[in-house]
Scaffold this motif. Structure first.
Motif, PDB file in Angstrom:
ATOM      1  N   GLU A   1       0.817  -1.219   0.000  1.00 30.15           N
ATOM      2  CA  GLU A   1       0.000   0.000   0.000  1.00 30.15           C
ATOM      3  C   GLU A   1       0.849   1.266   0.000  1.00 30.15           C
ATOM      4  N   SER A   2       2.053   1.188   0.543  1.00 26.89           N
ATOM      5  CA  SER A   2       2.890   2.388   0.674  1.00 26.89           C
ATOM      6  C   SER A   2       3.573   2.798  -0.617  1.00 26.89           C
TER       7      SER A   2
ATOM      8  N   SER B   1       2.484   4.638  -6.086  1.00 24.17           N
ATOM      9  CA  SER B   1       1.726   3.893  -5.089  1.00 24.17           C
ATOM     10  C   SER B   1       0.404   3.462  -5.717  1.00 24.17           C
TER      11      SER B   1
END
Length: 351
Positions: free
Chosen positions: A137-138, A231
């Motif tokens: 997710e980062s 991202s």
């Protein structure tokens, strides 16, 4: 200069020269803004190719933006290759994804196709976010940037974006002036009539769908290479498609000039609202949405369509006439026509 067919060539040449020499007069901040303008223009042209000329309204082309971006980052970092050479791979990867999902998506019609594409994009986003290889997710930085000259990176990234933007405009223009382009417009206007004159509806839609995925993938790869970070939330953001829709609607759907005008208006308004009026967040979106609604009510065919109807401006028109009649048709006889495929075009296509 009396030959109107020279004007597109001159315009494309002037644009190419402007892109080539822009880094000599623009600073890094302006180059980043211009790079964004050019990749968004490419996305708008590709979305217009699908919706305006083929009749398929997609709400999920951000899937191709994300796939293109992640291919540049992951392959460059894993193989230790220059990210410049990975941008074409981004387009190829996005085109392959489009070709793979087309048989399934084409089973859906109208609004179901739009929603289906949106769901597809969300599925791809969730899958990417689950794999540590893609940074979760980062997100993930572009580590391969160390392989290129830092001083010339922004300039080269701008030139790549410029090449993609210019190729999108020229490519759609040439494509729509070909027999294949006439077939696309015939499919958009009347699928049954197009089939009756021998147009392969599925094949034409498939080619347009894959080309639009290719363009979105190239644009996504170039954009995120320039930012050096990607991202899932940014790469698979639906606002990529919403922005393309806004640009095409206010500029003029089903025209080459529409995305050009719409892109200039979009970025002009964005800079105006953000800088002069200090609008952000919801107020900024409300202002842009209100403008889009006003244009749809007052000029359903967009600003370029309005100018063409009132003053007969032709610009990069893709309308053609049969050879035996072309010499006898004056400019006044088609000054108020649209880009729709006419009966004459269908007759020409059937030959």
């Amino acid at each position: 200069m009396r030959n109107p067919s020279l004007f597109p060539s001159i315009g494309f040449l002037a644009a190419a020269l402007a892109i080539a020499f822009a880094p000599t007069v623009a600073d890094a901040g302006l180059l980043r803004l211009l790079s964004e303008v050019l990749v968004v223009l490419a996305m708008a042209q590709m979305w217009n190719l699908l919706a305006g000329y083929t009749g398929l309204v997609s709400m999920g082309h951000q899937a191709f933006v994300g796939i293109g971006a992640y291919l540049v980052f992951v392959v460059s970092d894993r193989l230790g290759l220059s990210p410049y050479w990975m941008v074409p791979l981004a387009g190829v990867g996005a085109a392959l994804l489009a070709a793979a999902v087309a048989p399934l998506m084409f089973r859906l019609r109208d609004a179901y196709f739009s929603i289906g594409m949106w769901v597809l994009a969300e599925i791809v986003r969730l899958l990417v976010a689950k794999f540590p290889l893609f940074g979760g997710e980062s997100g993930v930085p572009l580590q391969a940037v160390r392989l290129v000259d830092a001083e010339t990176f922004q300039r080269n990234a701008f030139w790549i974006s410029g090449a993609i933007g210019l190729a999108a405009v020229a490519g759609v223009y040439l494509l729509m002036r070909s027999p294949f382009g006439l077939g696309l417009m015939a499919v958009r206007d009347n699928e049954l009539a197009a089939t009756s004159i021998g147009v392969n509806v599925w094949r034409n839609r498939f080619i347009a769908f894959v080309l639009s995925g290719l363009g979105f993938g190239l644009a996504g790869g170039a954009h995120f290479m320039g930012t050096m970070f990607v991202s899932p939330d940014s790469a698979f953001d639906i606002n990529w498609v919403v922005t393309a829709m806004f640009i095409v609607i206010i500029g003029g759907i089903g025209t080459i000039e529409g995305p050009l005008i719409g892109t200039l208006i979009y970025f002009g308004l964005r800079e105006l609202f953000n800088t002069w009026f200090a609008m952000s967040g919801g107020w900024y979106l409300i202002a842009m949405g209100s403008i889009a609604v006003a244009v749809m009510l007052l000029a359903p065919r967009g600003l370029w369509g309005l100018a063409r109807e009132r003053w007969g401006w032709r610009g990069l028109s893709v309308q053609r006439h049969p050879p035996q009649r072309a010499a006898s048709i004056s400019s006044s006889s088609f000054s108020h026509t649209t880009e729709d495929a006419t009966h004459e075009e269908h007759r020409l296509l059937s030959r």
